[in-house]
Design an enzyme around this catalytic site. Sequence first.
Site, PDB file in Angstrom:
ATOM      1  N   ASN A 153       0.809  -1.225   0.000  1.00  0.00           N
ATOM      2  CA  ASN A 153       0.000   0.000   0.000  1.00  0.00           C
ATOM      3  C   ASN A 153       0.838   1.268   0.000  1.00  0.00           C
ATOM      4  OD1 ASN A 153       0.927   0.131   2.637  1.00  0.00           O
ATOM      5  ND2 ASN A 153      -1.091  -0.053   3.592  1.00  0.00           N
ATOM      6  N   ARG A 157       2.151   5.941  -4.060  1.00  0.00           N
ATOM      7  CA  ARG A 157       2.753   7.267  -3.876  1.00  0.00           C
ATOM      8  C   ARG A 157       4.268   7.211  -3.696  1.00  0.00           C
ATOM      9  NH1 ARG A 157       0.966   5.283   0.814  1.00  0.00           N
ATOM     10  NH2 ARG A 157       2.047   5.705   2.779  1.00  0.00           N
ATOM     11  N   LYS A 170      13.150  -0.256   3.004  1.00  0.00           N
ATOM     12  CA  LYS A 170      12.928   0.919   2.162  1.00  0.00           C
ATOM     13  C   LYS A 170      14.244   1.594   1.792  1.00  0.00           C
ATOM     14  CE  LYS A 170       8.254   2.467   3.314  1.00  0.00           C
ATOM     15  NZ  LYS A 170       7.439   3.582   3.842  1.00  0.00           N
ATOM     16  N   CYS A 272      -1.379   9.926   7.061  1.00  0.00           N
ATOM     17  CA  CYS A 272      -1.809   9.321   5.800  1.00  0.00           C
ATOM     18  C   CYS A 272      -2.572   8.030   6.041  1.00  0.00           C
ATOM     19  CB  CYS A 272      -0.603   9.040   4.902  1.00  0.00           C
ATOM     20  SG  CYS A 272       0.192  10.522   4.267  1.00  0.00           S
ATOM     21  N   CYS A 440     -15.721  -0.318  14.125  1.00  0.00           N
ATOM     22  CA  CYS A 440     -15.064   0.717  13.325  1.00  0.00           C
ATOM     23  C   CYS A 440     -13.834   0.099  12.678  1.00  0.00           C
ATOM     24  CB  CYS A 440     -14.707   1.941  14.168  1.00  0.00           C
ATOM     25  SG  CYS A 440     -13.398   1.652  15.376  1.00  0.00           S
TER      26      CYS A 440
END
Length: 482
Positions: A153, A157, A170, A272, A440
Amino acid sequence: MLRTRGPGSILDPPLGGRREAIERELKKLRAEREELDGRIRLLESQLEAGPAGFNGAAAGKGVGDDACGGSGACQSRVGNGFAPDGSLPADMIYRYSRHLLLPDFGVEGQRKLSQSSILVVGAGGLGSPLALYLAACGVGCLGIVDGDDVELNNLHRQIIHKEAYVGQSKVKSAADACREINSAIKVVEHHHTLKPCNALEIARKYDIVVDATDNLPTRYMISDCCVLLNKPLVSGAALGLEGQLTVYHHNGSPCYRCLFPTPPPVAACQRCSDSGVLGVVPGVIGCLQALEAIKVATGVGEPLCGRMLLFDALSARIRVVKLRGSSPDCTHCGENSVFTEEDFQKFDYESFTQSPMSDKAAASVNVLPESARITCREYKKLADDGEPHLLLDVRPAHHFQIASISPSHNIPLSMLEEKLPALEASLKEAGEGSALVVLCRRGNDSQRAVQLLREKGFANAKDIIGGLQAWGQDVDPDFPVY
């Protein structure tokens, strides 16, 4: 019988997991082959270029934390590729020719950039275009610090990463991409989350620091670190459909604490992972961060010192507003500041901001007694046994459209109080004595909803611990996670 709707609700065949693993391994191997092919082409071109092409052929191999040595001395090649008389070798002239043709940049701008060292904190949505452009433009030494691994995910971006790198570091992914685009620079990998215990040691080796992170305590920490080390800080942020950018602690501009001596309320600090972000928005801000870092490094143009750029993606509008100057009373950069490196290393930034030092989801809250909560497995048994109940989903409507447990009723938490009469009617339709179970995304808003419901007389209301996230982990592994 419980059902789920949304993408991914259809079960894969038994061999689906194995097939996916094979396909991922193939993608990884193909990516490695592409990298090797690129290096072969580069070496072949350097052989064809003759002696000029050999200059710096083996550069860009620094990977350890010690590869960048000492107080801004991180350099990729002997003399940064320049001859003793200051001229550029043929390979650099050809590579950076479009820079050299700019009257305001030229040879001197390229020289300063090639002699500079820049630390990028965060290899995510902002750090991706930022690191790629700094590498492509020829920064002498590029440091990248991040402690996370690539996730699927991220890829909408974080364009520096590829599917083949999912699950890997990363920093390694970003460093490999930067070396592929420019093997003539030095890329230093810092496989850590930046913290008070290591920030000074890492940052002091670089000339400029760029904040490409996404949480409040880290912003304060990086700003304090740059003040102590007297480093310029290029700071950017992107959330939802908006972004902002400025340069702190440079040419008289304020530090972060000058503007925000007191942290904003926790409720005002969005992430985010909670609020979302359109992929191109951090791309725009990250590119502008690279531009500001280059301007600071070369002295070309007017950096955003004492000014903040605001970007609105929906209206395609960019505004630049003036910021107040550095505060003489600032506790960290002010005239009478006594904040030391020792103070910095002991400072608890998470307690100061009441926020975690992570770009991931915020920590769970716990405001209900155990008697007002049930687990996902307990709810599944209740539903499978056919016990009368009403499942209330209090996520926003656009979250409910992504995926949901069926049957469930959706009333967003923000509208719950005004919708209580409708909820009461629905509960009566479910049957006398029906349980009211609230759900939720992560189990935080559902607790707040149950608090409100019990105050309003719904004494049997209970929330599902961990929400849909726990449901996907403990009950239905095929439930869509977002």
